[in-house]
Design a protein around this motif. Structure first.
Motif, mmCIF file in Angstrom:
data_model
loop_
_atom_site.group_PDB
_atom_site.id
_atom_site.type_symbol
_atom_site.label_atom_id
_atom_site.label_comp_id
_atom_site.label_asym_id
_atom_site.label_seq_id
_atom_site.Cartn_x
_atom_site.Cartn_y
_atom_site.Cartn_z
ATOM 1 N N GLN A 210 -68.263 -22.846 5.518
ATOM 2 C CA GLN A 210 -68.637 -23.661 6.670
ATOM 3 C C GLN A 210 -67.508 -24.637 6.996
ATOM 4 N N PHE A 211 -67.580 -25.232 8.205
ATOM 5 C CA PHE A 211 -66.495 -26.091 8.664
ATOM 6 C C PHE A 211 -67.015 -27.349 9.333
ATOM 7 N N LEU A 212 -66.187 -28.378 9.269
ATOM 8 C CA LEU A 212 -66.404 -29.610 10.018
ATOM 9 C C LEU A 212 -65.062 -29.988 10.634
ATOM 10 N N ALA A 213 -64.948 -29.782 11.935
ATOM 11 C CA ALA A 213 -63.703 -30.069 12.657
ATOM 12 C C ALA A 213 -62.513 -29.313 12.068
ATOM 13 N N PRO A 214 -62.576 -27.988 11.973
ATOM 14 C CA PRO A 214 -61.410 -27.242 11.496
ATOM 15 C C PRO A 214 -60.261 -27.383 12.488
ATOM 16 N N SER A 215 -59.041 -27.369 11.984
ATOM 17 C CA SER A 215 -57.903 -27.618 12.871
ATOM 18 C C SER A 215 -56.936 -26.441 12.905
ATOM 19 N N PHE A 216 -56.090 -26.310 11.875
ATOM 20 C CA PHE A 216 -55.053 -25.285 11.901
ATOM 21 C C PHE A 216 -55.373 -24.158 10.923
ATOM 22 N N ILE A 217 -54.599 -23.072 11.030
ATOM 23 C CA ILE A 217 -54.880 -21.860 10.260
ATOM 24 C C ILE A 217 -53.563 -21.152 9.954
ATOM 25 N N ALA A 218 -53.528 -20.415 8.850
ATOM 26 C CA ALA A 218 -52.341 -19.649 8.479
ATOM 27 C C ALA A 218 -52.762 -18.397 7.728
ATOM 28 N N THR A 219 -51.902 -17.396 7.714
ATOM 29 C CA THR A 219 -52.121 -16.176 6.944
ATOM 30 C C THR A 219 -50.940 -15.971 6.003
ATOM 31 N N ASP A 220 -51.132 -15.112 4.989
ATOM 32 C CA ASP A 220 -50.008 -14.737 4.133
ATOM 33 C C ASP A 220 -49.872 -13.217 4.105
ATOM 34 N N SER A 221 -48.846 -12.729 3.423
ATOM 35 C CA SER A 221 -48.553 -11.298 3.418
ATOM 36 C C SER A 221 -49.559 -10.491 2.603
#
Length: 307
Positions: free
Chosen positions: A157-168
């Protein structure tokens, strides 16, 4: 290593850069959200040499009201989220408009202030749907592939999610800002792990914003005027930065990106500049034994870099 920018609306100047993305070869795209009421995207070499800019205020193709997060796909396609217009726009690396998707709402493919964007090695696009407290996943052309998340503080769950990233390795990292933690998922949204929280030790993210990964799988997180580097399991490796305008200091940093050489680029929003680092910071003490410095979380998001 170096820095570039400065306040202004000319080429290579910024008015509060919010996010940035780097290609494997080191081209850096910057989302200059607050620049003199003329939001646009700028592109630079890895050493800050100006390459091009595009965008203008408006709701037409290639125009922006408030461009927030930005990401670059494996083919060089640039994706920009407009969190006021509730859409994702797609561009070529030369700024040529190639398409868009999204609309206000809570249905599949709709948004309530889309913020962070990331792509994976297959070109799939992950979008933080800030107002709906969820992640949406799309194909390279914007075809809806799935979603996960809801409002709250439990796993996934989330509260004010902002940024995101992935890896290989197919992992997805989300800065769950309101819950002061990083959550880790697989590419289908299955919850894997997290690291948090206020009081858990020196490695606790303090209202985390930008998040990025490097070729070795390390995870970089933007905290309050600091950068924290973790391994893929959430173990704090190093930390650097403090409030200020000198080299290696920050005023409300937000976006962060890496290139294939392990260089780290930070959008120092309040100082209207981009800073570049490599292997920055000395090894940090064990998070389980070092004291935690409590920093005040931001009260609103997104914020203009002027604090």
């Amino acid at each position: 290593m170096t820095q570039w920018g400065g306040g202004g609306s000319g080429e290579g100047q910024f008015g509060g850069p919010v996010d940035l993305a780097a290609t494997r070869s080191g081209t850096v795209f910057v989302s200059d959200t607050f620049n003199n009421q003329s939001p646009h995207i700028q592109a630079f070499t890895s050493t800050g040499g100006f390459l091009l800019r595009w965008g203008a205020p408006g709701i037409g193709d290639g125009q922006f009201l408030s461009p927030g997060a930005i990401a670059v796909g494996p083919s060089g396609t640039v994706y920009v989220g407009d969190y006021v217009r509730n859409r994702i726009q797609k561009f070529g690396p030369d700024g040529t408009f190639r398409g868009q998707w999204g609309a206000p709402g809570s249905g599949a493919g709709q948004f309530a202030a889309p913020w962070g964007i990331a792509t994976d090695d297959r070109g799939r696009v992950y979008v933080v749907d800030y107002g709906n407290n969820r992640i949406q996943k799309f194909g390279p052309e914007g075809d809806f592939l799935g979603q996960w998340g809801s409002f709250g503080s439990r796993n996934g769950q989330f509260l004010a999610p902002s940024f995101i990233a992935t890896d290989s390795n197919g992992h997805v990292y989300v800065a769950d800002s309101g819950n002061s933690r990083i959550q880790k998922f697989d590419s289908s949204g299955r919850y894997l792990d997290q690291w948090d929280s206020p009081g858990a030790g020196a490695g606790a993210p303090d209202y985390p914003l930008g998040v990025a990964t490097d070729p070795k799988g390390n995870v970089y997180v933007v905290g309050t005027n600091s950068i924290q580097k973790y391994n893929a399991r959430g173990r704090l490796l190093t930390r650097w930065g403090e409030f200020g305008k000198g080299k290696g200091q920050f005023r409300n940093p937000q976006g962060i990106a890496t290139d294939s050489s392990g260089n780290v680029y930070v959008g120092d929003s309040g100082n209207d500049r981009i800073q570049k680092f490599h292997d920055a910071g000395a090894p940090y003490p064990d998070p389980d034994t070092a004291p935690l410095k409590v920093l005040s979380p931001a009260s609103t998001f997104p914020r203009k870099g002027r604090g």
